[in-house]
Design a protein around this motif. Structure first.
Motif, PDB file in Angstrom:
ATOM      1  N   LEU A 151     -30.573 -35.051 -87.929  1.00  0.00           N
ATOM      2  CA  LEU A 151     -30.423 -35.246 -86.490  1.00  0.00           C
ATOM      3  C   LEU A 151     -29.016 -34.862 -86.048  1.00  0.00           C
ATOM      4  CD1 LEU A 151     -31.461 -36.372 -83.740  1.00  0.00           C
ATOM      5  CD2 LEU A 151     -30.524 -38.587 -84.457  1.00  0.00           C
ATOM      6  N   LEU A 152     -28.938 -34.015 -85.015  1.00  0.00           N
ATOM      7  CA  LEU A 152     -27.668 -33.679 -84.382  1.00  0.00           C
ATOM      8  C   LEU A 152     -27.718 -34.140 -82.930  1.00  0.00           C
ATOM      9  CD1 LEU A 152     -27.469 -31.836 -86.920  1.00  0.00           C
ATOM     10  CD2 LEU A 152     -26.271 -30.185 -85.478  1.00  0.00           C
ATOM     11  N   PRO A 153     -27.136 -35.317 -82.608  1.00  0.00           N
ATOM     12  CA  PRO A 153     -27.114 -35.793 -81.221  1.00  0.00           C
ATOM     13  C   PRO A 153     -25.937 -35.166 -80.467  1.00  0.00           C
ATOM     14  CG  PRO A 153     -26.261 -37.483 -82.687  1.00  0.00           C
ATOM     15  CD  PRO A 153     -26.588 -36.298 -83.547  1.00  0.00           C
ATOM     16  N   VAL A 154     -26.196 -34.104 -79.729  1.00  0.00           N
ATOM     17  CA  VAL A 154     -25.147 -33.348 -79.039  1.00  0.00           C
ATOM     18  C   VAL A 154     -24.958 -33.919 -77.636  1.00  0.00           C
ATOM     19  CG1 VAL A 154     -24.433 -31.087 -78.220  1.00  0.00           C
ATOM     20  CG2 VAL A 154     -25.697 -31.284 -80.364  1.00  0.00           C
ATOM     21  N   LEU A 155     -23.726 -34.286 -77.298  1.00  0.00           N
ATOM     22  CA  LEU A 155     -23.393 -34.822 -75.982  1.00  0.00           C
ATOM     23  C   LEU A 155     -22.385 -33.891 -75.302  1.00  0.00           C
ATOM     24  CD1 LEU A 155     -23.407 -37.071 -73.800  1.00  0.00           C
ATOM     25  CD2 LEU A 155     -21.497 -38.117 -75.043  1.00  0.00           C
ATOM     26  N   ALA A 156     -22.713 -33.467 -74.079  1.00  0.00           N
ATOM     27  CA  ALA A 156     -21.788 -32.692 -73.249  1.00  0.00           C
ATOM     28  C   ALA A 156     -21.425 -33.554 -72.050  1.00  0.00           C
ATOM     29  CB  ALA A 156     -22.431 -31.382 -72.800  1.00  0.00           C
ATOM     30  N   ASP A 157     -20.184 -34.004 -71.997  1.00  0.00           N
ATOM     31  CA  ASP A 157     -19.739 -34.933 -70.966  1.00  0.00           C
ATOM     32  C   ASP A 157     -18.317 -34.576 -70.552  1.00  0.00           C
ATOM     33  OD1 ASP A 157     -19.419 -37.045 -69.243  1.00  0.00           O
ATOM     34  OD2 ASP A 157     -19.261 -38.585 -70.797  1.00  0.00           O
ATOM     35  N   GLY A 158     -18.139 -34.259 -69.285  1.00  0.00           N
ATOM     36  CA  GLY A 158     -16.809 -33.948 -68.796  1.00  0.00           C
ATOM     37  C   GLY A 158     -16.217 -32.690 -69.387  1.00  0.00           C
ATOM     38  N   GLY A 159     -17.054 -31.724 -69.717  1.00  0.00           N
ATOM     39  CA  GLY A 159     -16.560 -30.481 -70.288  1.00  0.00           C
ATOM     40  C   GLY A 159     -16.282 -30.537 -71.771  1.00  0.00           C
ATOM     41  N   GLY A 166     -16.141 -39.108 -83.461  1.00  0.00           N
ATOM     42  CA  GLY A 166     -15.975 -40.378 -82.763  1.00  0.00           C
ATOM     43  C   GLY A 166     -17.306 -41.079 -82.534  1.00  0.00           C
ATOM     44  N   ARG A 167     -17.285 -42.074 -81.661  1.00  0.00           N
ATOM     45  CA  ARG A 167     -18.481 -42.860 -81.355  1.00  0.00           C
ATOM     46  C   ARG A 167     -18.849 -42.612 -79.898  1.00  0.00           C
ATOM     47  NH1 ARG A 167     -21.751 -44.623 -84.905  1.00  0.00           N
ATOM     48  NH2 ARG A 167     -22.263 -46.439 -83.636  1.00  0.00           N
ATOM     49  N   SER A 168     -19.537 -41.513 -79.636  1.00  0.00           N
ATOM     50  CA  SER A 168     -19.926 -41.190 -78.274  1.00  0.00           C
ATOM     51  C   SER A 168     -21.051 -42.116 -77.817  1.00  0.00           C
ATOM     52  CB  SER A 168     -20.389 -39.730 -78.196  1.00  0.00           C
ATOM     53  OG  SER A 168     -21.644 -39.574 -78.833  1.00  0.00           O
ATOM     54  N   PRO A 169     -21.225 -42.287 -76.495  1.00  0.00           N
ATOM     55  CA  PRO A 169     -22.333 -43.127 -76.007  1.00  0.00           C
ATOM     56  C   PRO A 169     -23.687 -42.632 -76.477  1.00  0.00           C
ATOM     57  CG  PRO A 169     -20.775 -42.653 -74.237  1.00  0.00           C
ATOM     58  CD  PRO A 169     -20.377 -41.796 -75.392  1.00  0.00           C
ATOM     59  N   TRP A 170     -23.846 -41.333 -76.615  1.00  0.00           N
ATOM     60  CA  TRP A 170     -25.124 -40.764 -77.051  1.00  0.00           C
ATOM     61  C   TRP A 170     -25.379 -41.083 -78.524  1.00  0.00           C
ATOM     62  CZ3 TRP A 170     -29.597 -39.822 -75.529  1.00  0.00           C
ATOM     63  CH2 TRP A 170     -30.409 -38.783 -75.955  1.00  0.00           C
ATOM     64  N   LEU A 171     -24.350 -40.986 -79.347  1.00  0.00           N
ATOM     65  CA  LEU A 171     -24.484 -41.344 -80.754  1.00  0.00           C
ATOM     66  C   LEU A 171     -24.780 -42.833 -80.908  1.00  0.00           C
ATOM     67  CD1 LEU A 171     -24.304 -40.430 -83.695  1.00  0.00           C
ATOM     68  CD2 LEU A 171     -21.837 -40.814 -83.596  1.00  0.00           C
ATOM     69  N   GLN A 172     -24.150 -43.664 -80.090  1.00  0.00           N
ATOM     70  CA  GLN A 172     -24.422 -45.105 -80.157  1.00  0.00           C
ATOM     71  C   GLN A 172     -25.845 -45.422 -79.723  1.00  0.00           C
ATOM     72  OE1 GLN A 172     -21.356 -47.560 -78.342  1.00  0.00           O
ATOM     73  NE2 GLN A 172     -19.816 -45.996 -78.741  1.00  0.00           N
ATOM     74  N   ALA A 173     -26.379 -44.673 -78.762  1.00  0.00           N
ATOM     75  CA  ALA A 173     -27.764 -44.896 -78.333  1.00  0.00           C
ATOM     76  C   ALA A 173     -28.732 -44.612 -79.480  1.00  0.00           C
ATOM     77  CB  ALA A 173     -28.081 -44.016 -77.130  1.00  0.00           C
ATOM     78  N   GLY A 190     -22.893 -39.797 -91.612  1.00  0.00           N
ATOM     79  CA  GLY A 190     -22.049 -40.980 -91.524  1.00  0.00           C
ATOM     80  C   GLY A 190     -20.922 -40.859 -90.522  1.00  0.00           C
ATOM     81  N   GLY A 191     -20.567 -39.639 -90.147  1.00  0.00           N
ATOM     82  CA  GLY A 191     -19.514 -39.448 -89.160  1.00  0.00           C
ATOM     83  C   GLY A 191     -18.132 -39.306 -89.748  1.00  0.00           C
ATOM     84  N   ASN A 192     -18.029 -38.932 -91.035  1.00  0.00           N
ATOM     85  CA  ASN A 192     -16.708 -38.738 -91.623  1.00  0.00           C
ATOM     86  C   ASN A 192     -16.150 -37.367 -91.236  1.00  0.00           C
ATOM     87  OD1 ASN A 192     -17.997 -36.860 -93.341  1.00  0.00           O
ATOM     88  ND2 ASN A 192     -18.438 -38.465 -94.842  1.00  0.00           N
ATOM     89  N   ALA A 193     -14.997 -37.032 -91.797  1.00  0.00           N
ATOM     90  CA  ALA A 193     -14.316 -35.792 -91.396  1.00  0.00           C
ATOM     91  C   ALA A 193     -15.141 -34.556 -91.712  1.00  0.00           C
ATOM     92  CB  ALA A 193     -12.953 -35.716 -92.082  1.00  0.00           C
ATOM     93  N   SER A 194     -15.805 -34.538 -92.864  1.00  0.00           N
ATOM     94  CA  SER A 194     -16.611 -33.367 -93.220  1.00  0.00           C
ATOM     95  C   SER A 194     -17.827 -33.235 -92.314  1.00  0.00           C
ATOM     96  CB  SER A 194     -17.046 -33.461 -94.682  1.00  0.00           C
ATOM     97  OG  SER A 194     -17.829 -34.622 -94.905  1.00  0.00           O
TER      98      SER A 194
END
Length: 433
Positions: A151-159, A166-173, A190-194
């Motif tokens: 799963l790739l939850p892609v969020l476009a917000d404010g450009g 990070g922990r975007s609202p879309w990822l938290q949903a 998991g959201g690590n650097a890699s």
């Protein structure tokens, strides 16, 4: 135990507030309530959740209307759950009495509700116990479940576009979503650097199957799902319009597209939760119809294989490589190409750089001869190499002539000079012979 008695335990607090407002007209209450009662069990773990069930019930009292609405929601949810988990039409679900359905329900989530003294209107989610609901499936039924999907939850917000940064609202949903109630086996990083480096918004739109194959192998998935959320904020703290897309596969095929609106910034999470459920439903429908499935071209274990005979060490040092594109309409075509190139003595080895079933794959041909001789050798086997394109030689196409081999110049001896000081021809003349 009746359905009413089962629900009364966790409804007590809500009904206490309701008793003080029974005289308030319909829709006077908050129409955007999204949090379930505190005692309602969360969907996930050992539960199945069926969401977005609309109910509109009139009864003798507010309490009776709400209990009847919950019973009606469970009645509607059972065929939907059966269809989701077995892949058959909802009309094919067994007809069960309310008591049997009650035995499978472990709670009801209130997504939104409006009520008066005798009427209840709401959107509800019914939580089924996984074990008890599973017992109602036919003995020979195969519970529909997808292969692992990244799963790739892609969020476009404010450009700014983000996925696992990070922990975007879309990822938290998506984190709040009870994936155990879905037939889709989501694989979330998991959201690590890699993860942030590999799984980007740019990667979500790339159709490089070779790269996707490496990424999916890393996460143990067999296909990719891209859930996009584009947020348009009217002004800080004001209404938000969200455009959502559900894509799948390395070619980013769109399954559904829809828009939702949040009246204020405080309603953003509720809107995103609704979007997650709708996208999951779209993926579930695609799974049932056979559109969403594991992509075998993304899981093939294709290792570079040398197809040349043993080379002399001095010859192998001069090996060159040419990268070409070749049409691969199906998986078998690549095997045929590999076998054909393996029969060309001038070819030292073949490396598959990117496999694109139904498109153009990228391969690297290693060869010790120059490009002109390689082109001639392939042409003799029925293959035409035009620049960086490798194709079958068309019927009636004239074969290529053998290229002229230019012999290297012989070295000139230091004492081979003419009287004028210039080099002279070392080859004997007719008179000298």
């Amino acid at each position: 135990m009746t359905f009413k008695r089962k629900l009364n335990g966790w409804m007590a607090a809500a009904l206490a507030a309701l008793a003080a407002a029974v005289a308030v007209p319909l829709l006077a209450q908050d129409g955007n309530r999204t949090e379930p009662p505190a005692e309602a069990p969360a969907a996930g773990g050992s539960a199945f959740l069926v969401s977005d069930i609309d109910v509109d019930v009139v009864a003798g009292s507010a309490e009776a209307a709400r209990v009847a609405a919950f019973r009606e929601a469970a009645r509607q949810a059972w065929p939907q759950l059966y269809a989701r988990m077995t892949g058959v039409a909802a009309s094919g679900a067994p007809k069960l009495p309310d008591s049997a359905i009650e035995g499978m329900v472990s709670g009801v989530e209130v997504q939104s509700e409006h009520f008066s003294d005798k009427r209840y209107v709401g959107k509800l989610g019914v939580v089924f116990d996984r074990v008890r609901a599973g017992e109602r499936l036919p003995a020979n039924a195969r519970v529909l479940q997808s292969a692992p999907m990244l799963l790739l939850p892609v969020l476009a917000d404010g450009g700014v576009t983000s996925v696992y940064e990070g922990r975007s609202p879309w990822l938290q949903a998506w984190s709040r979503f009870g994936t155990d109630s879905s037939p889709i086996s989501y694989v979330r990083a998991g959201g690590n650097a890699s993860d942030a480096l590999l799984l980007t918004g740019w990667q979500a739109r790339r159709d490089n199957r070779g790269l996707w194959r490496s990424i999916l192998s890393r996460y143990g998935a067999e296909n990719v799902l891209v859930a996009e959320a584009w947020l348009d904020r009217t002004y800080p703290g004001g209404p938000i319009v969200g455009t959502f897309l559900a894509r799948h596969g390395p070619d980013s095929a769109v399954l559904t597209r829809f828009r939702l609106r949040a009246g204020a910034a405080g309603e953003l999470d509720a809107m995103l939760d609704t979007a997650v459920r709708r996208i999951d439903s779209a993926y579930a429908r695609a799974l049932q119809s056979g559109v969403l499935r594991a992509d075998p071209t993304l899981t093939l274990a294709l290792e570079p294989v040398s197809v040349s005979p043993m080379l002399d060490p001095a010859e192998s040092m001069g090996s060159m490589g040419t990268t070409v594109s070749v049409a691969t309409p199906d998986a078998a075509s690549w095997n045929a190409i590999e076998a054909a190139l393996g029969g060309v003595p001038e070819v030292d080895g073949v490396t598959l750089l990117g496999l694109s079933i139904g498109g153009m794959s990228q391969i690297r041909i290693n060869h010790a001869v120059d490009y002109a001789m390689l082109r001639y050798a392939l042409d003799q086997r029925g293959w035409r190499l035009d620049g960086s394109l490798l194709r079958r030689r068309a019927e009636g196409e004239v074969p290529l002539p053998r290229p002229v081999v230019t012999l290297p110049s012989l070295p000139v001896a230091d004492d081979a000079v003419t009287e004028s000081g210039g080099p002279r021809d070392l080859m004997p003349s007719e008179n000298e012979r």
